[in-house]
Design a protein around this motif. Structure first.
Motif, PDB file in Angstrom:
ATOM      1  N   MET A   1       0.841  -1.191   0.000  1.00  0.00           N
ATOM      2  CA  MET A   1       0.000   0.000   0.000  1.00  0.00           C
ATOM      3  C   MET A   1       0.886   1.255   0.000  1.00  0.00           C
ATOM      4  N   THR A   2       0.584   2.203  -0.864  1.00  0.00           N
ATOM      5  CA  THR A   2       1.338   3.438  -0.965  1.00  0.00           C
ATOM      6  C   THR A   2       0.848   4.426   0.086  1.00  0.00           C
ATOM      7  N   LYS A   3       1.798   5.053   0.750  1.00  0.00           N
ATOM      8  CA  LYS A   3       1.469   6.033   1.781  1.00  0.00           C
ATOM      9  C   LYS A   3       1.026   7.328   1.116  1.00  0.00           C
ATOM     10  N   ARG A   4      -0.016   7.937   1.651  1.00  0.00           N
ATOM     11  CA  ARG A   4      -0.525   9.198   1.130  1.00  0.00           C
ATOM     12  C   ARG A   4       0.394  10.326   1.584  1.00  0.00           C
ATOM     13  N   VAL A   5       0.808  11.167   0.646  1.00  0.00           N
ATOM     14  CA  VAL A   5       1.712  12.275   0.940  1.00  0.00           C
ATOM     15  C   VAL A   5       0.877  13.513   1.222  1.00  0.00           C
ATOM     16  N   THR A   6       1.010  14.045   2.443  1.00  0.00           N
ATOM     17  CA  THR A   6       0.250  15.227   2.850  1.00  0.00           C
ATOM     18  C   THR A   6       1.144  16.463   2.812  1.00  0.00           C
ATOM     19  N   ASP A  23      18.432  10.447   3.182  1.00  0.00           N
ATOM     20  CA  ASP A  23      17.186   9.780   2.781  1.00  0.00           C
ATOM     21  C   ASP A  23      16.765   8.731   3.810  1.00  0.00           C
ATOM     22  N   ARG A  24      17.733   8.036   4.378  1.00  0.00           N
ATOM     23  CA  ARG A  24      17.418   7.030   5.402  1.00  0.00           C
ATOM     24  C   ARG A  24      16.764   7.690   6.622  1.00  0.00           C
ATOM     25  N   GLU A  25      17.315   8.820   7.056  1.00  0.00           N
ATOM     26  CA  GLU A  25      16.749   9.530   8.203  1.00  0.00           C
ATOM     27  C   GLU A  25      15.367  10.085   7.893  1.00  0.00           C
ATOM     28  N   ILE A  26      15.177  10.551   6.676  1.00  0.00           N
ATOM     29  CA  ILE A  26      13.858  11.061   6.273  1.00  0.00           C
ATOM     30  C   ILE A  26      12.851   9.923   6.233  1.00  0.00           C
ATOM     31  N   ALA A  27      13.261   8.773   5.738  1.00  0.00           N
ATOM     32  CA  ALA A  27      12.374   7.598   5.722  1.00  0.00           C
ATOM     33  C   ALA A  27      11.968   7.229   7.151  1.00  0.00           C
ATOM     34  N   GLU A  28      12.918   7.247   8.081  1.00  0.00           N
ATOM     35  CA  GLU A  28      12.600   6.950   9.483  1.00  0.00           C
ATOM     36  C   GLU A  28      11.622   7.971  10.040  1.00  0.00           C
ATOM     37  N   LEU A  29      11.820   9.244   9.686  1.00  0.00           N
ATOM     38  CA  LEU A  29      10.915  10.310  10.122  1.00  0.00           C
ATOM     39  C   LEU A  29       9.488  10.035   9.642  1.00  0.00           C
ATOM     40  N   LEU A  30       9.379   9.497   8.427  1.00  0.00           N
ATOM     41  CA  LEU A  30       8.070   9.199   7.836  1.00  0.00           C
ATOM     42  C   LEU A  30       7.553   7.817   8.226  1.00  0.00           C
ATOM     43  N   ASP A  31       8.325   7.126   9.059  1.00  0.00           N
ATOM     44  CA  ASP A  31       7.956   5.786   9.535  1.00  0.00           C
ATOM     45  C   ASP A  31       7.792   4.810   8.364  1.00  0.00           C
ATOM     46  N   SER A  33      10.429   2.443   5.292  1.00  0.00           N
ATOM     47  CA  SER A  33      11.777   2.009   4.928  1.00  0.00           C
ATOM     48  C   SER A  33      12.349   2.960   3.868  1.00  0.00           C
ATOM     49  N   GLU A  34      13.651   2.918   3.739  1.00  0.00           N
ATOM     50  CA  GLU A  34      14.299   3.745   2.723  1.00  0.00           C
ATOM     51  C   GLU A  34      13.827   3.333   1.328  1.00  0.00           C
ATOM     52  N   ARG A  35      13.650   2.051   1.137  1.00  0.00           N
ATOM     53  CA  ARG A  35      13.163   1.541  -0.151  1.00  0.00           C
ATOM     54  C   ARG A  35      11.765   2.082  -0.468  1.00  0.00           C
ATOM     55  N   SER A  36      10.905   2.140   0.557  1.00  0.00           N
ATOM     56  CA  SER A  36       9.557   2.689   0.354  1.00  0.00           C
ATOM     57  C   SER A  36       9.620   4.160  -0.022  1.00  0.00           C
ATOM     58  N   LEU A  37      10.569   4.888   0.595  1.00  0.00           N
ATOM     59  CA  LEU A  37      10.730   6.301   0.244  1.00  0.00           C
ATOM     60  C   LEU A  37      11.142   6.435  -1.215  1.00  0.00           C
ATOM     61  N   TYR A  38      12.074   5.597  -1.671  1.00  0.00           N
ATOM     62  CA  TYR A  38      12.499   5.642  -3.075  1.00  0.00           C
ATOM     63  C   TYR A  38      11.329   5.347  -4.016  1.00  0.00           C
ATOM     64  N   ARG A  39      10.522   4.375  -3.656  1.00  0.00           N
ATOM     65  CA  ARG A  39       9.338   4.063  -4.487  1.00  0.00           C
ATOM     66  C   ARG A  39       8.380   5.245  -4.525  1.00  0.00           C
ATOM     67  N   LEU A  40       8.184   5.864  -3.370  1.00  0.00           N
ATOM     68  CA  LEU A  40       7.269   6.993  -3.280  1.00  0.00           C
ATOM     69  C   LEU A  40       7.779   8.173  -4.105  1.00  0.00           C
ATOM     70  N   LYS A  41       9.091   8.333  -4.151  1.00  0.00           N
ATOM     71  CA  LYS A  41       9.675   9.416  -4.948  1.00  0.00           C
ATOM     72  C   LYS A  41       9.364   9.237  -6.437  1.00  0.00           C
ATOM     73  N   THR A  43       6.652   8.140  -7.677  1.00  0.00           N
ATOM     74  CA  THR A  43       5.239   8.366  -7.970  1.00  0.00           C
ATOM     75  C   THR A  43       4.732   9.723  -7.512  1.00  0.00           C
ATOM     76  N   ASN A  44       5.576  10.503  -6.818  1.00  0.00           N
ATOM     77  CA  ASN A  44       5.095  11.765  -6.257  1.00  0.00           C
ATOM     78  C   ASN A  44       6.098  12.888  -6.529  1.00  0.00           C
ATOM     79  N   ALA A  45       5.764  13.732  -7.479  1.00  0.00           N
ATOM     80  CA  ALA A  45       6.640  14.840  -7.880  1.00  0.00           C
ATOM     81  C   ALA A  45       6.786  15.871  -6.764  1.00  0.00           C
ATOM     82  N   ASP A  46       5.739  16.061  -5.948  1.00  0.00           N
ATOM     83  CA  ASP A  46       5.818  17.022  -4.847  1.00  0.00           C
ATOM     84  C   ASP A  46       6.856  16.590  -3.816  1.00  0.00           C
ATOM     85  N   LEU A  47       6.941  15.300  -3.556  1.00  0.00           N
ATOM     86  CA  LEU A  47       7.928  14.774  -2.608  1.00  0.00           C
ATOM     87  C   LEU A  47       9.342  14.987  -3.155  1.00  0.00           C
ATOM     88  N   VAL A  48       9.523  14.704  -4.426  1.00  0.00           N
ATOM     89  CA  VAL A  48      10.825  14.908  -5.068  1.00  0.00           C
ATOM     90  C   VAL A  48      11.230  16.379  -4.970  1.00  0.00           C
TER      91      VAL A  48
END
Length: 150
Positions: A1-6, A23-31, A33-41, A43-48
């Motif tokens: 499941m993809t996390k909704r970016v607010t 990026d690892r620390e940011i992933a931890e902040l968002l609760d 994994s680093e891999r999930s953050l990369y996947r989210l990047k 699909t989400n231009a605002d996050l990038v």
């Protein structure tokens, strides 16, 4: 499941990146994994964009610090002394100077003026160093006679 970016998440990401978070620390902040953050990047231009803007601020700060270190700088400070016989410390405002740092200057120049400051290793290739000529010179140094060519 993809996390909704607010918007709150984007602001937190930008601020964390501005403060040098990886990026690892940011992933931890968002609760996540680093891999999930990369996947989210992907699909989400605002996050990038939030990451890009935040990291640019941090990079600019480091660049300015490196420049100041390379060229030297001064800053206001307070020195506290306790002279002999005094009952209370004496505080004196002074301007302290940090001299230029040669290593920082070289690093700066090697990256900003590569063509003038990079460590160059230019090799000139010549046909005078053939294996036959090298063997011939080695034989001469060893006092050996030249072998006739066949």
């Amino acid at each position: 499941m993809t996390k909704r970016v607010t918007k709150t998440m984007l602001k937190a990401v930008r601020i964390a990146a501005e403060n040098g978070a990886t990026d690892r620390e940011i992933a931890e902040l968002l609760d996540m994994s680093e891999r999930s953050l990369y996947r989210l990047k992907h699909t989400n231009a605002d996050l990038v964009e939030a990451l890009k803007v935040g990291k640019a601020v941090a990079d600019d700060r480091v660049e300015q610090s490196l420049y100041r270190r390379a060229t030297g700088y001064s800053f206001d400070t307070v020195k506290v002394f306790m002279p002999a016989g005094c009952l209370e410390p004496v505080c004196i405002e002074i301007v302290e100077h940090v001299p230029p740092d040669t290593t920082a200057a070289i690093f700066w120049l090697k990256n900003r003026r590569k063509e003038d400051w990079r460590d160059k290793q230019e090799l000139e290739v010549s046909d005078q160093f053939t294996s036959a000529s090298i063997l011939s010179k080695a034989r001469q140094r060893a006092g050996m006679k030249e072998k006739p060519e066949k």
